[in-house]
Design an enzyme around this catalytic site. Structure first.
Site, PDB file in Angstrom:
ATOM      1  N   ASP A  98      36.139  50.233  26.221  1.00  8.30           N
ATOM      2  CA  ASP A  98      35.445  49.232  25.402  1.00  8.30           C
ATOM      3  C   ASP A  98      34.475  48.366  26.187  1.00  8.30           C
ATOM      4  O   ASP A  98      34.143  47.259  25.783  1.00  8.30           O
ATOM      5  CB  ASP A  98      36.487  48.350  24.725  1.00  8.30           C
ATOM      6  N   GLU A 120      40.163  56.979  24.441  1.00  7.31           N
ATOM      7  CA  GLU A 120      40.818  55.739  23.978  1.00  7.31           C
ATOM      8  C   GLU A 120      40.049  55.161  22.786  1.00  7.31           C
ATOM      9  O   GLU A 120      39.653  53.994  22.756  1.00  7.31           O
ATOM     10  CB  GLU A 120      40.940  54.696  25.105  1.00  7.31           C
ATOM     11  N   GLU A 134      34.511  43.381  23.577  1.00  4.67           N
ATOM     12  CA  GLU A 134      35.092  44.725  23.528  1.00  4.67           C
ATOM     13  C   GLU A 134      35.267  45.260  22.103  1.00  4.67           C
ATOM     14  O   GLU A 134      35.097  46.449  21.846  1.00  4.67           O
ATOM     15  CB  GLU A 134      36.430  44.741  24.269  1.00  4.67           C
ATOM     16  N   HIS A 206      41.839  37.795  32.569  1.00  5.72           N
ATOM     17  CA  HIS A 206      40.407  37.854  32.865  1.00  5.72           C
ATOM     18  C   HIS A 206      39.491  37.838  31.641  1.00  5.72           C
ATOM     19  O   HIS A 206      38.275  37.885  31.769  1.00  5.72           O
ATOM     20  CB  HIS A 206      40.104  39.128  33.660  1.00  5.72           C
ATOM     21  N   ARG A 208      36.958  37.375  28.630  1.00  6.91           N
ATOM     22  CA  ARG A 208      35.844  36.441  28.406  1.00  6.91           C
ATOM     23  C   ARG A 208      36.143  35.415  27.319  1.00  6.91           C
ATOM     24  O   ARG A 208      35.743  34.264  27.408  1.00  6.91           O
ATOM     25  CB  ARG A 208      34.593  37.223  27.976  1.00  6.91           C
ATOM     26  N   HIS A 238      41.277  38.216  39.237  1.00  6.18           N
ATOM     27  CA  HIS A 238      40.035  38.953  38.947  1.00  6.18           C
ATOM     28  C   HIS A 238      38.862  38.231  39.620  1.00  6.18           C
ATOM     29  O   HIS A 238      38.792  36.998  39.579  1.00  6.18           O
ATOM     30  CB  HIS A 238      39.866  38.974  37.419  1.00  6.18           C
TER      31      HIS A 238
HETATM   32  C1  UD1 Z   1      34.727  43.903  32.381  1.00  8.64           C
HETATM   33  C2  UD1 Z   1      34.659  44.387  30.939  1.00  8.64           C
HETATM   34  C3  UD1 Z   1      35.996  44.173  30.243  1.00  8.64           C
HETATM   35  C4  UD1 Z   1      37.124  44.788  31.035  1.00  8.64           C
HETATM   36  C5  UD1 Z   1      37.105  44.256  32.459  1.00  8.64           C
HETATM   37  C6  UD1 Z   1      38.141  44.941  33.306  1.00  8.64           C
HETATM   38  C7  UD1 Z   1      32.522  44.180  29.749  1.00  8.64           C
HETATM   39  C8  UD1 Z   1      31.575  43.262  29.066  1.00  8.64           C
HETATM   40  N1  UD1 Z   1      33.640  43.619  30.231  1.00  8.64           N
HETATM   41  O1  UD1 Z   1      34.927  42.486  32.344  1.00  8.64           O
HETATM   42  O2  UD1 Z   1      35.939  44.779  28.964  1.00  8.64           O
HETATM   43  O3  UD1 Z   1      38.342  44.464  30.424  1.00  8.64           O
HETATM   44  O4  UD1 Z   1      35.813  44.525  33.038  1.00  8.64           O
HETATM   45  O5  UD1 Z   1      38.369  44.228  34.490  1.00  8.64           O
HETATM   46  O6  UD1 Z   1      32.253  45.346  29.854  1.00  8.64           O
HETATM   47  N2  UD1 Z   1      33.131  41.126  39.881  1.00  8.64           N
HETATM   48  C9  UD1 Z   1      33.155  41.289  41.242  1.00  8.64           C
HETATM   49  N3  UD1 Z   1      33.638  42.467  41.746  1.00  8.64           N
HETATM   50  C10 UD1 Z   1      34.107  43.473  40.983  1.00  8.64           C
HETATM   51  C11 UD1 Z   1      34.108  43.290  39.590  1.00  8.64           C
HETATM   52  C12 UD1 Z   1      33.614  42.120  39.049  1.00  8.64           C
HETATM   53  O7  UD1 Z   1      32.732  40.410  41.993  1.00  8.64           O
HETATM   54  O8  UD1 Z   1      34.513  44.516  41.513  1.00  8.64           O
HETATM   55  C13 UD1 Z   1      32.606  39.870  39.309  1.00  8.64           C
HETATM   56  C14 UD1 Z   1      31.064  39.815  39.395  1.00  8.64           C
HETATM   57  O9  UD1 Z   1      30.666  38.495  39.646  1.00  8.64           O
HETATM   58  C15 UD1 Z   1      30.645  40.241  37.981  1.00  8.64           C
HETATM   59  C16 UD1 Z   1      31.733  39.589  37.171  1.00  8.64           C
HETATM   60  O10 UD1 Z   1      32.935  39.764  37.932  1.00  8.64           O
HETATM   61  O11 UD1 Z   1      29.352  39.824  37.625  1.00  8.64           O
HETATM   62  C17 UD1 Z   1      31.893  40.110  35.769  1.00  8.64           C
HETATM   63  O12 UD1 Z   1      31.981  41.534  35.729  1.00  8.64           O
HETATM   64  P1  UD1 Z   1      31.802  42.263  34.277  1.00  8.64           P
HETATM   65  O13 UD1 Z   1      32.051  43.719  34.459  1.00  8.64           O
HETATM   66  O14 UD1 Z   1      30.516  41.861  33.648  1.00  8.64           O
HETATM   67  O15 UD1 Z   1      32.913  41.583  33.390  1.00  8.64           O
HETATM   68  P2  UD1 Z   1      34.479  41.568  33.545  1.00  8.64           P
HETATM   69  O16 UD1 Z   1      34.910  40.196  33.184  1.00  8.64           O
HETATM   70  O17 UD1 Z   1      34.883  42.140  34.852  1.00  8.64           O
HETATM   71  N1  UDP Z   2      45.157  46.778  38.125  1.00  6.75           N
HETATM   72  C1  UDP Z   2      45.049  47.056  39.493  1.00  6.75           C
HETATM   73  N2  UDP Z   2      45.083  46.022  40.380  1.00  6.75           N
HETATM   74  C2  UDP Z   2      45.217  44.721  39.995  1.00  6.75           C
HETATM   75  C3  UDP Z   2      45.306  44.433  38.606  1.00  6.75           C
HETATM   76  C4  UDP Z   2      45.266  45.486  37.703  1.00  6.75           C
HETATM   77  O1  UDP Z   2      44.938  48.219  39.884  1.00  6.75           O
HETATM   78  O2  UDP Z   2      45.247  43.835  40.862  1.00  6.75           O
HETATM   79  C5  UDP Z   2      45.099  47.898  37.161  1.00  6.75           C
HETATM   80  C6  UDP Z   2      46.174  47.887  36.091  1.00  6.75           C
HETATM   81  O3  UDP Z   2      47.333  48.587  36.538  1.00  6.75           O
HETATM   82  C7  UDP Z   2      45.491  48.586  34.928  1.00  6.75           C
HETATM   83  C8  UDP Z   2      44.036  48.180  35.090  1.00  6.75           C
HETATM   84  O4  UDP Z   2      43.891  47.744  36.434  1.00  6.75           O
HETATM   85  O5  UDP Z   2      45.550  49.997  35.043  1.00  6.75           O
HETATM   86  C9  UDP Z   2      43.686  47.081  34.126  1.00  6.75           C
HETATM   87  O6  UDP Z   2      42.435  46.572  34.422  1.00  6.75           O
HETATM   88  P1  UDP Z   2      41.906  45.197  33.859  1.00  6.75           P
HETATM   89  O7  UDP Z   2      43.051  44.293  33.572  1.00  6.75           O
HETATM   90  O8  UDP Z   2      40.861  44.743  34.799  1.00  6.75           O
HETATM   91  O9  UDP Z   2      41.162  45.633  32.528  1.00  6.75           O
HETATM   92  P2  UDP Z   2      41.624  45.847  31.004  1.00  6.75           P
HETATM   93  O10 UDP Z   2      42.710  46.851  30.977  1.00  6.75           O
HETATM   94  O11 UDP Z   2      42.024  44.518  30.461  1.00  6.75           O
HETATM   95  O12 UDP Z   2      40.365  46.332  30.337  1.00  6.75           O
END
Ligand code: UD1
Ligand code: UDP
Length: 370
Positions: A98, A120, A134, A206, A208, A238
């Site tokens: 999503d 999914e 999402e 984490h 939004r 996160h």
């Molecule tokens: C994203 C997804 C969310 C998913 C989540 C899993 C969207 C809009 N959101 O949210 O659906 O549940 O990932 O974790 O697609 N960042 C880092 N390093 C990383 C990853 C993220 O520094 O490896 C920071 C960066 O500042 C980045 C911010 O997190 O800009 C947001 O990342 P983004 O993928 O836009 O949103 P998430 O909140 O991670």
């Molecule tokens: N996960 C991980 N390390 C962490 C936290 C989560 O590997 O420190 C794994 C977790 O087991 C799951 C996935 O990341 O498989 C979930 O990711 P996240 O919570 O970022 O996204 P969401 O599932 O909410 O989209």
């Protein structure tokens, strides 16, 4: 059968976890030429997972920017993914979940009339702002995909209710259970043993829609819990700055709260195994925990994963301090309430989802003479 080129588009940590078993399963099929596109919407967290599953991206767009906005990320990604589709000319594209990556991949495939499968598929809350964005991403990709791999009958019913043809819906289970079983073979749950008899509570958050006041509430609930003195909270934070800065400021100095960087997958599985209870707003964690017999308190008011709530392994406590504290306290103090939730049965899958998806693709591509 001739060879078909399949491109898997992967952006974030959960997509990598859930598509990794499918990448490996497809690579075992002689008819499949597998290509992995990393949009790298996430960077370190994506690399952590791909490294563990020994997957190297064939194309890496390296799109992540610090604190990226939705429109900014989406617009940059559309141009970049479209170019890749033009160069790679895949016969079929797969994307999962999503995120912005799945929505953009669906849109770009639609523009180029490339058939696409959504892994999914069919999860819905029915509330377009929860989870945000999402819920909208899932609805949009549901309109654009040609094959919908629904994890459960509940999600398949959602798709039927939206008029998706029965022949395009395949109930496969969730590939996250395939991934979990893979990682469980490589974990050592003793690393996270809690100290001095205190029970371990694992936390992740984490989303939004929880940024701002709801997150403040979550922190208040966690502080109340940590103040009991008989539990240790382990919280891999996160890296999103909207999460990290607040969590560090509110929770960083409590003696019974340990804030750490995101764990690699086998370590996180070990942390789940070592925990007594899990508090989370994560989708993937809600799906994994029932396999490990760990009760889940979901830090959200609505979930697109109602199966765990129905099965009795998960409970919605929202981002509400009083409910977080009350429900966690009940599970810590009432053995029967705990036992009722700590059932090791998983409504989301049986570890065979990737093989089922491969079989369905084989049939579908074969029917089309692929
Ligand atoms: C994203 C997804 C969310 C998913 C989540 C899993 C969207 C809009 N959101 O949210 O659906 O549940 O990932 O974790 O697609 N960042 C880092 N390093 C990383 C990853 C993220 O520094 O490896 C920071 C960066 O500042 C980045 C911010 O997190 O800009 C947001 O990342 P983004 O993928 O836009 O949103 P998430 O909140 O991670
Ligand atoms: N996960 C991980 N390390 C962490 C936290 C989560 O590997 O420190 C794994 C977790 O087991 C799951 C996935 O990341 O498989 C979930 O990711 P996240 O919570 O970022 O996204 P969401 O599932 O909410 O989209």
């Amino acid at each position: 059968m001739t060879t078909s080129t399949l491109l898997l588009s992967i952006g974030t940590r959960p997509e990598a976890v859930k598509l990794a078993p499918l990448v490996h399963a497809l690579r075992m099929r002689p008819w499949a030429r597998v290509r992995v596109l990393a949009t790298a919407q996430h960077r370190e967290m994506l690399d952590q997972i791909l490294d563990f599953f020994e997957i190297e991206a064939d194309v890496d767009l390296d799109l992540m920017r610090a604190n990226q906005g939705l429109a900014d990320l989406t617009s940059r990604m559309i141009t970049a993914v479209d170019e890749v589709l033009g160069e790679e000319q895949p016969d079929f594209v797969l994307a999962q979940g999503d995120t912005t990556t799945v929505m953009v991949t669906g849109l770009c495939c639609y523009y180029r009339k490339i058939p696409m499968g959504h892994v999914e598929a069919g999860l819905r809350t029915g509330n377009k702002f929860f989870p945000f964005p999402e819920e909208m991403n899932r609805g949009l990709v549901g309109r654009m995909a040609d094959l919908h791999f629904a994890p459960t009958e509940v999600s398949a019913d959602n798709l039927r209710g939206e008029g998706i043809a029965e022949s395009a819906i395949k109930v496969t289970g969730n590939t996250v259970i395939d991934a979990l079983e893979w990682a469980q073979r490589k974990t050592d749950s003793d690393v996270f043993a809690s100290t001095e008899g205190r029970r371990l509570i694992l936390v992740t958050a984490h989303r939004r829609e929880n940024f701002g006041e709801p997150f403040e509430e979550v922190c208040r609930g966690l502080l109340g819990l940590a103040d009991r003195g008989d539990v240790d909270l382990l919280y891999p934070v996160h890296p999103n700055p909207n999460v990290r800065e607040l969590v560090q400021a509110r929770l960083g100095s409590h003696p019974h709260i340990r804030l750490i960087d995101p764990l690699d997958y086998p370590q996180f599985v070990a942390a789940m195994e070592a925990s007594y209870l899990i508090l989370t707003d994560s989708g993937g964690v809600q799906e994994e925990a029932p396999s490990l017999g760990k009760p889940i308190l979901v830090l959200r008011d609505e979930t697109e994963r109602p199966e765990g709530v129905t099965a009795g392994t998960a409970k919605l406590v929202g981002p509400h301090a009083d409910r977080i504290l009350a429900e966690a306290t009940r599970l810590l103090e009432d053995e029967r309430a705990y036992a009722a939730m700590a059932q090791a049965q998983n409504p989301y899958g049986d570890g065979q989802a990737s093989e089922r998806i491969c079989d369905e693709l084989e049939t579908w591509l074969g029917q089309r003479g692929g």
